[in-house]
Structure formats: structure tokens, C-alpha cells
Design a protein around this motif. Structure first.
Motif, short mmCIF file in Angstrom:
data_model
loop_
_atom_site.label_atom_id
_atom_site.label_comp_id
_atom_site.label_asym_id
_atom_site.label_seq_id
_atom_site.Cartn_x
_atom_site.Cartn_y
_atom_site.Cartn_z
N TYR A 169 0.80 -1.26 0.05
CA TYR A 169 0.04 -0.01 -0.04
C TYR A 169 0.78 1.22 -0.06
O TYR A 169 0.66 1.99 -0.67
N THR A 170 1.87 1.33 0.84
CA THR A 170 2.70 2.44 0.94
C THR A 170 3.53 2.65 -0.38
O THR A 170 3.66 3.73 -0.86
N GLY A 171 3.92 1.67 -0.87
CA GLY A 171 4.95 1.51 -2.32
C GLY A 171 4.02 2.23 -3.36
O GLY A 171 4.16 2.96 -4.27
N TYR A 172 2.51 1.95 -3.25
CA TYR A 172 1.41 2.34 -4.32
C TYR A 172 1.16 3.85 -4.10
O TYR A 172 1.23 4.63 -5.01
N MET A 173 1.31 4.17 -2.99
CA MET A 173 0.84 5.58 -2.49
C MET A 173 2.14 6.42 -2.86
O MET A 173 2.08 7.73 -3.16
N HIS A 174 3.32 5.86 -2.49
CA HIS A 174 4.66 6.64 -2.79
C HIS A 174 5.48 6.02 -3.90
O HIS A 174 6.13 5.05 -3.46
N LYS A 175 5.81 6.55 -4.77
CA LYS A 175 6.59 5.88 -5.90
C LYS A 175 7.91 5.63 -5.64
O LYS A 175 8.45 4.61 -6.13
N HIS A 176 8.47 6.40 -4.75
CA HIS A 176 9.89 6.48 -4.37
C HIS A 176 9.88 5.40 -3.13
O HIS A 176 10.67 5.87 -2.09
N PHE A 177 9.03 4.45 -2.79
CA PHE A 177 8.97 3.82 -1.55
C PHE A 177 10.15 2.80 -1.42
O PHE A 177 10.63 2.24 -2.32
#
Length: 344
Positions: A169-177
Motif C-alpha cells: 500500500y505504501t509503495g503504491y501511494m509513494h512511488k519512491h517507496f
């Protein structure tokens, strides 16, 4: 500590009152001296003296504390719509629940053995800890196990899947995860589940009476799960009137906890057979009077090889059904639901 335990009576009389389910002043004052004497196994004269003492104490407290002012209906509606909810990890089930299990409510979930009641309880004890930045409550859980059905290995499995879902989820919300942006680890989740094993109805009553103090000291608790509410009350009671009274007192305490601490109470229930219209049918245990003790009631059932949840009772949710499945990662949408989405 219960209200009854503070009464200026002998310890043996106080113990008899509590064992019979008279844990509050209101529960004592609501019965006659004859009924009190029979339930507690004391003389009617002793029962009369107890009632007189309780009435004196209740009268000295005054009634002004009962009047807290009125709310208008518009504010109540806004408050209801803004209540935080705990996701079940099954979007179809969340949908019929209005977004998930509601805080400030007591929700009963019942069904036949093997339908997934304990799985749902463990799932909620994990999901309540999802951080606010990931759409969760960032809370902790209390799990009261009356049957010995809680599986810590299963809790770890679901916690690991939850962490993976949060990272996705965090990776989807933030591209530079980066993976280390999710600070929560599976062992952190297990540490935030307060587990209590109770082996009798008296232990269950004592624990429920202690919860107010415990939650006051652990203010992040956002869900209390009882798995199951039924077990000891089906085994140890011959006096059904006493059982009804004890359960009513317990249900009232759960409702007060839910409102006071803005948390969700989830009571898992078993099924029993009920004779209706000339045949035996499955029904949730503890009878019709218990069905009024919870805000929401969800019945789990099989439809062929698929599990379904049905909203049987709720003041704010329409009656509706949703399918769900139990996977190695926990509760999820069923495969037939996924197929319907693809077809649409």
C-alpha cells in the motif's frame, strides 16, 4: 472492582452476590427481597437489609449525574458517519458493514463450527493495529479466549501478511517507496495483542469487571474480542434466569466500555438448535433475550462450499450478505466475488 464488592457487607455475602451475577447496585435494587434471597441463598430478612442498604447508597448519590444534557439528531448522525472502523481485509464484507467493524458498537458474530469465527477474531486483532497513515486506527487489541481456540502461530501468519500488505500500500501511494518505510514488524503486532485465557464463567465476569481499569492504563486499545461469549454459559448454568441476568450485566458493561473508550467490542458466538414451526433449526446460542444485547449481529453460514456473512440486525446497516474466504494470509474476498468483478 465491582460496585458490589465495595458494599459494607461481610465478604461471604459479597461473594455470593457477585457469583449470582449481582455485580452492580442497579442489578440488586431491581429485584425483590424474595428473588434476591433465593438467588443468593440467604434469608429474606438478610435480603431485605441488603436492599435497604443499596437504596440508601443509591439515594445518597443523587440523580443529577444521570442528566448529561441532550444531543441533537444531526450531531448524532454526523458522529455515526465519522466513527472509525476496523477493516476485515475482505472488501465485500467491509462493504456491507459500512466500511468495517464499527467502534463504539458491540458486534456479535456467530456461526457453525469451522465457519471462521476465530479467524475473523484474530484478523481484527491484527488489523486494528494498521497505522493511521495506512488508513487504520493504530490501536491495540484485547483477546479474551474462553475455549482455548486462539492460535499464536496463525496470528503471526496473519500479521506477516498484514505487514506485506502495508508495504504494498505504501509503495503504491509513494512511488519512491523503500521497504524500511514500514516500521511495524510482525512481532510488534503480536506484542500489541493482550491475551487473556478464562476457564470459568466466574473468571469471565471478574475479567470483564477489570477491563475498565485495564483499558484506562492501556489507552490505545481499540478492540475487545471475546471468543466465545457463549462457552462457559452453556456449560455451567442450570438456572436460566440467573444466566440471563449475568449475561445482561456483562452486555451492559461491554456497551459502556465501547462508548467510554470509543472502541469496538466483538463477541463471537456459537450456534444451537431451536425448535421452530415444527422443525429444528440452527440459531445463535443464548436465546432471544441475548439477541437484544448487541448493537449489530452478523451471522456466518455456508452456501454450498462458500462462506457468507449476513447482517441480521443493525440500527444503521441494511440487511445484506457478502461472501468471504479464509486463506493462508487471512480473511479475503472469495474467488467467485473476484470472477464477478472481472466479468463486470
Amino acid at each position: 472492582m465491582t460496585e458490589t464488592s465495595r458494599l459494607p457487607l461481610s465478604s461471604s455475602i459479597r461473594g455470593k452476590l457477585i457469583s449470582a451475577g449481582y455485580t452492580s447496585l442497579s442489578s440488586i435494587s431491581s429485584v425483590s427481597s424474595t428473588d434476591l434471597a433465593r438467588d443468593v441463598n440467604i434469608t429474606e430478612a438478610e435480603a431485605f437489609d441488603i436492599l435497604k442498604l443499596v437504596n440508601q447508597i443509591s439515594g445518597s448519590n443523587g440523580s443529577s449525574s444521570l442528566i448529561n444534557g441532550a444531543k441533537n439528531a444531526w450531531d448524532m448522525l454526523h458522529e455515526e458517519e465519522s466513527l472509525p472502523r476496523i477493516t476485515t481485509s475482505c472488501s465485500d464484507l467491509d462493504s456491507i458493514l459500512g466500511g468495517g467493524i464499527s467502534c463504539r458498537d458491540v458486534t456479535e458474530i456467530g456461526g457453525v463450527p469451522g465457519i471462521g469465527k476465530t479467524q475473523i477474531g484474530i484478523q481484527l486483532s491484527v488489523n486494528v493495529q494498521i497505522p493511521r497513515e495506512c488508513g487504520g486506527l493504530g490501536g491495540k487489541a484485547i483477546y479474551i479466549d474462553t475455549e482455548g481456540s486462539f492460535m499464536v502461530e496463525r496470528a503471526l501468519q496473519i500479521a506477516e501478511a498484514c505487514v506485506e500488505d502495508m508495504e504494498e500500500y505504501t509503495g503504491y501511494m509513494h512511488k519512491h517507496f523503500k521497504a524500511n518505510q514500514v516500521q511495524m514488524k510482525p512481532n510488534d503486532i503480536l506484542e500489541n495483542i493482550f491475551y487473556f485465557r478464562v476457564c470459568s464463567y466466574t473468571e469471565q465476569i471478574a475479567l470483564v469487571n477489570h477491563l475498565d481499569k485495564f483499558i484506562s492504563e492501556n489507552k490505545d486499545v481499540k478492540v475487545v474480542i471475546v471468543d466465545s461469549i457463549t462457552f462457559h454459559f452453556r456449560q455451567d448454568f442450570d438456572d436460566l434466569a440467573q444466566r440471563t441476568r449475568v449475561l445482561s450485566e456483562m452486555a451492559l458493561k461491554f456497551m459502556k466500555l465501547a462508548k467510554k473508550f470509543s472502541l469496538a467490542v466483538v463477541l463471537l458466538n456459537q450456534v444451537t438448535t431451536k425448535y421452530t414451526e415444527g422443525s429444528f433449526q440452527l440459531a445463535l446460542a443464548l436465546g432471544d433475550s441475548w439477541s437484544h444485547s448487541c448493537t449489530n449481529r452478523v451471522i456466518l453460514y455456508w452456501n454450498g462450499d462458500e462462506r457468507y456473512a449476513y447482517i441480521d440486525k443493525s440500527p444503521s446497516l441494511p440487511s445484506a450478505s457478502a461472501s468471504y474466504t479464509i486463506t493462508s494470509r487471512g480473511l479475503r474476498n472469495s474467488s467467485s466475488s473476484s470472477k464477478r468483478v472481472k466479468m463486470m
